[in-house]
Design a protein around this motif. Structure first.
Motif, PDB file in Angstrom:
ATOM      1  N   THR A   1      19.866  13.958 -83.160  1.00 14.25           N
ATOM      2  CA  THR A   1      21.321  14.116 -83.071  1.00 14.25           C
ATOM      3  C   THR A   1      21.776  15.438 -83.674  1.00 14.25           C
ATOM      4  O   THR A   1      22.947  15.805 -83.527  1.00 14.25           O
TER       5      THR A   1
ATOM      6  N   GLU B   1      31.912  18.923 -87.211  1.00 16.24           N
ATOM      7  CA  GLU B   1      30.768  18.170 -86.701  1.00 16.24           C
ATOM      8  C   GLU B   1      31.181  17.251 -85.562  1.00 16.24           C
ATOM      9  O   GLU B   1      30.421  17.048 -84.608  1.00 16.24           O
ATOM     10  N   LEU B   2      32.387  16.719 -85.671  1.00 11.61           N
ATOM     11  CA  LEU B   2      32.898  15.863 -84.615  1.00 11.61           C
ATOM     12  C   LEU B   2      33.068  16.662 -83.324  1.00 11.61           C
ATOM     13  O   LEU B   2      32.706  16.197 -82.233  1.00 11.61           O
ATOM     14  N   ALA B   3      33.572  17.866 -83.450  1.00  9.67           N
ATOM     15  CA  ALA B   3      33.735  18.717 -82.268  1.00  9.67           C
ATOM     16  C   ALA B   3      32.372  19.066 -81.676  1.00  9.67           C
ATOM     17  O   ALA B   3      32.181  19.032 -80.456  1.00  9.67           O
TER      18      ALA B   3
ATOM     19  N   ALA C   1      29.700  17.283 -81.941  1.00  8.83           N
ATOM     20  CA  ALA C   1      29.146  16.058 -81.358  1.00  8.83           C
ATOM     21  C   ALA C   1      29.693  15.859 -79.950  1.00  8.83           C
ATOM     22  O   ALA C   1      28.967  15.423 -79.049  1.00  8.83           O
ATOM     23  N   GLN C   2      30.938  16.197 -79.743  1.00  3.91           N
ATOM     24  CA  GLN C   2      31.511  16.032 -78.407  1.00  3.91           C
ATOM     25  C   GLN C   2      30.927  17.033 -77.428  1.00  3.91           C
ATOM     26  O   GLN C   2      30.688  16.701 -76.257  1.00  3.91           O
ATOM     27  N   ASP C   3      30.682  18.246 -77.906  1.00  5.88           N
ATOM     28  CA  ASP C   3      29.982  19.218 -77.057  1.00  5.88           C
ATOM     29  C   ASP C   3      28.614  18.675 -76.653  1.00  5.88           C
ATOM     30  O   ASP C   3      28.176  18.820 -75.511  1.00  5.88           O
ATOM     31  N   GLN C   4      27.941  18.057 -77.609  1.00  5.67           N
ATOM     32  CA  GLN C   4      26.609  17.531 -77.345  1.00  5.67           C
ATOM     33  C   GLN C   4      26.664  16.375 -76.355  1.00  5.67           C
ATOM     34  O   GLN C   4      25.772  16.218 -75.515  1.00  5.67           O
ATOM     35  N   MET C   5      27.717  15.569 -76.431  1.00  9.49           N
ATOM     36  CA  MET C   5      27.868  14.476 -75.457  1.00  9.49           C
ATOM     37  C   MET C   5      28.042  15.045 -74.052  1.00  9.49           C
ATOM     38  O   MET C   5      27.467  14.530 -73.086  1.00  9.49           O
TER      39      MET C   5
ATOM     40  N   LYS D   1      35.979  16.005 -72.035  1.00  9.42           N
ATOM     41  CA  LYS D   1      35.709  17.433 -71.947  1.00  9.42           C
ATOM     42  C   LYS D   1      35.283  17.744 -70.511  1.00  9.42           C
ATOM     43  O   LYS D   1      34.700  16.905 -69.845  1.00  9.42           O
TER      44      LYS D   1
ATOM     45  N   GLN E   1      33.000  14.720 -69.002  1.00  8.92           N
ATOM     46  CA  GLN E   1      32.385  13.768 -69.925  1.00  8.92           C
ATOM     47  C   GLN E   1      33.489  13.147 -70.759  1.00  8.92           C
ATOM     48  O   GLN E   1      34.222  13.864 -71.442  1.00  8.92           O
TER      49      GLN E   1
ATOM     50  N   THR F   1      34.476  11.389 -73.928  1.00 10.26           N
ATOM     51  CA  THR F   1      33.805  11.333 -75.234  1.00 10.26           C
ATOM     52  C   THR F   1      34.254  10.132 -76.051  1.00 10.26           C
ATOM     53  O   THR F   1      33.669   9.845 -77.090  1.00 10.26           O
TER      54      THR F   1
ATOM     55  N   ALA G   1      39.971  20.109 -79.327  1.00  7.77           N
ATOM     56  CA  ALA G   1      38.640  20.393 -78.790  1.00  7.77           C
ATOM     57  C   ALA G   1      38.360  19.588 -77.536  1.00  7.77           C
ATOM     58  O   ALA G   1      37.284  19.694 -76.951  1.00  7.77           O
TER      59      ALA G   1
ATOM     60  N   LEU H   1      31.792   9.899 -86.617  1.00  4.31           N
ATOM     61  CA  LEU H   1      30.549  10.664 -86.551  1.00  4.31           C
ATOM     62  C   LEU H   1      29.374   9.734 -86.272  1.00  4.31           C
ATOM     63  O   LEU H   1      28.493  10.041 -85.447  1.00  4.31           O
TER      64      LEU H   1
ATOM     65  N   MET I   1      25.252   9.599 -78.518  1.00  6.81           N
ATOM     66  CA  MET I   1      24.223  10.581 -78.138  1.00  6.81           C
ATOM     67  C   MET I   1      22.920   9.863 -77.789  1.00  6.81           C
ATOM     68  O   MET I   1      22.249  10.210 -76.806  1.00  6.81           O
TER      69      MET I   1
ATOM     70  N   LEU J   1      23.441   8.373 -74.378  1.00  5.59           N
ATOM     71  CA  LEU J   1      23.461   9.353 -73.282  1.00  5.59           C
ATOM     72  C   LEU J   1      22.103   9.989 -73.053  1.00  5.59           C
ATOM     73  O   LEU J   1      21.711  10.246 -71.912  1.00  5.59           O
TER      74      LEU J   1
END
Lengths: 245, 245
Positions: A90, A148-150, A152-156, B80, B88, B90, B108, B149, B156, B159
């Motif tokens: 993660t 980190e939350l932002a 994490a959303q990019d990662q999703m 996003k 996606q 989120t 974001a 978080l 994650m 997904l």
DNA sequence: CGATATCTTGAGGAATCTCAATACTAGTGG
DNA sequence: CCACTAGTATTGAGATTCCTCAAGATATCG
């Protein structure tokens, strides 16, 4: 029953009256940046420096969250597991990153050293007590959590909607960006983690990671000179791919 | 140039001296739960209640983050986008959830009403000022951020490493769990969102979502009685699937 | 009750995975 | 210094899951 965590972590002894913060190279990038010298002295009373060897477990998912950490050197990976062993990484942590930000009773994920790692360790209870006195630090933690939350959303978005090539391109650019934040160059990019780790971070297999890197190399967007390093040859094109051509 | 956000959001007028908090049904589940009556009065001065129709945009990714919100009714989706329109989702928000927790200068992610939605709106600047006075509330926000978080990491794992069937099973159980948190029954599960939304939340296509639900129905793990509702017939088996058989 | 959006079902295709073999790298000991 | 070993990475071929495209069914709304 579970073994006591970190049983083999090397705790670095400290001479009396000598604060490890004084020589901390990443103080300005970490939570500690918001503290005054006096406050830092108070903080120094509760911390201890620890080291971990590559592949050494820092803590496991479900362990009671006795400590929080600041990464002062090396690379850490965070991961979650499924019953049958499938793994999702993660996040990767680098010097200056905070570890354990989920002020819950137990860790929601495991943490393992990727390289040789040095950590600044805070007993959670004592840190929480200090937070009462240092609202600045609490505010800082909230800011870190926000970021980190932002991320994490990019990662999703990456995991749910990007192709293998887009995932790899995004990954390389994220690492480059974070290296720059730490004062390093944007290229070559250090890849301290294995292909297996990259695969588990991007929701791919080792083979797909390898093949995709090879393709990017053939197309002369990157070059894989030394092991563990990637040179970015055409940043613009890589960025275009990362955002979905 | 971008249109001013929420230009068509309905702001509900308030008679003087009447606090909307007094009649707020979700106060005990929200950030506000930690405030005393006096503190709540202070907070009430800066809030306003707003409503949004289904599909109405609450804010877009990149908009200046002028407001934070508390969901008081209905369902909101956060999402996003990629350049070519891939989406996606989120997160889905339900009554009691906090919206805008990423105390950054701009949002974001985008937020859109799924159903008819009512929100309690806080001007961000004023809320931040109040946080200085109410450290309890700041601590609460940090706690909420921690939980989100942890949820983001679960997502994650979903997904990156779960099959379509495991994703759908996990999704249904998450919704059931959240319904119970809000004091509802674990079954039937309300599905206020479309198949397209579910697909974009789970990193699947509409067709795969539909097919997978059909399969679960055929196997008698769930039943799809009314539209927008799922009855859980065999919770144990569903849980086993969700965690990776 | 018709129009439109949403959902389901089907058939074929594509991206990625799985399994397997080979190549490379780094560390170890002769 | 080189051969050996074990771990890691690359490459190949075939399998599989999920996606795409298309048609039909169902639900929703004026």
């Amino acid at each position: 029953m579970r073994l006591p965590q970190n049983s083999d972590a090397q705790s670095i002894p400290r001479r009396k009256g000598e604060s490890p913060c004084a020589t901390c190279g990443i103080r300005e990038m970490s939570v500690c940046a918001v503290l005054s010298d006096e406050e830092l002295d108070r903080l120094a009373e509760i911390i201890s420096a620890t080291r971990f060897a590559p592949r050494q477990l820092i803590f496991q998912e479900g362990d009671p969250a006795a400590y929080l950490f600041n990464v002062t050197g090396g690379t850490v990976k965070l991961y979650k597991l499924l019953a049958d062993g499938r793994r999702q990484i993660t996040g990767f942590l680098f010097p200056g990153d905070f570890l354990g930000l989920a002020l819950n009773e137990s860790y929601a994920y495991g943490a393992e050293a990727v390289t040789e790692v040095s950590l600044c360790r805070f007993p959670r209870r004592k840190l929480e007590a200090l937070l009462e006195e240092f609202p600045k630090m609490e505010k800082r933690l909230l800011g870190i959590a926000s970021n980190e939350l932002a991320a994490a959303q990019d990662q999703m978005l990456l995991l749910g909607r990007k192709s293998a090539q887009e995932k790899i391109a995004s990954f390389l650019l994220i690492l480059a960006h974070r290296a720059v934040e730490r004062g390093g160059p944007p290229s070559p990019i250090d890849l301290p983690m294995s292909r297996a780790d990259i695969a588990d971070y991007l929701g791919l297999t080792i083979e797909t990671v390898s093949r995709t890197l090879t393709t990017l190399k053939k197309n002369e967007l990157i070059s894989l000179a030394q092991a563990g390093q990637v040179e970015v040859l055409q940043r613009r094109k890589l960025e275009a791919i990362a955002q979905g051509s």
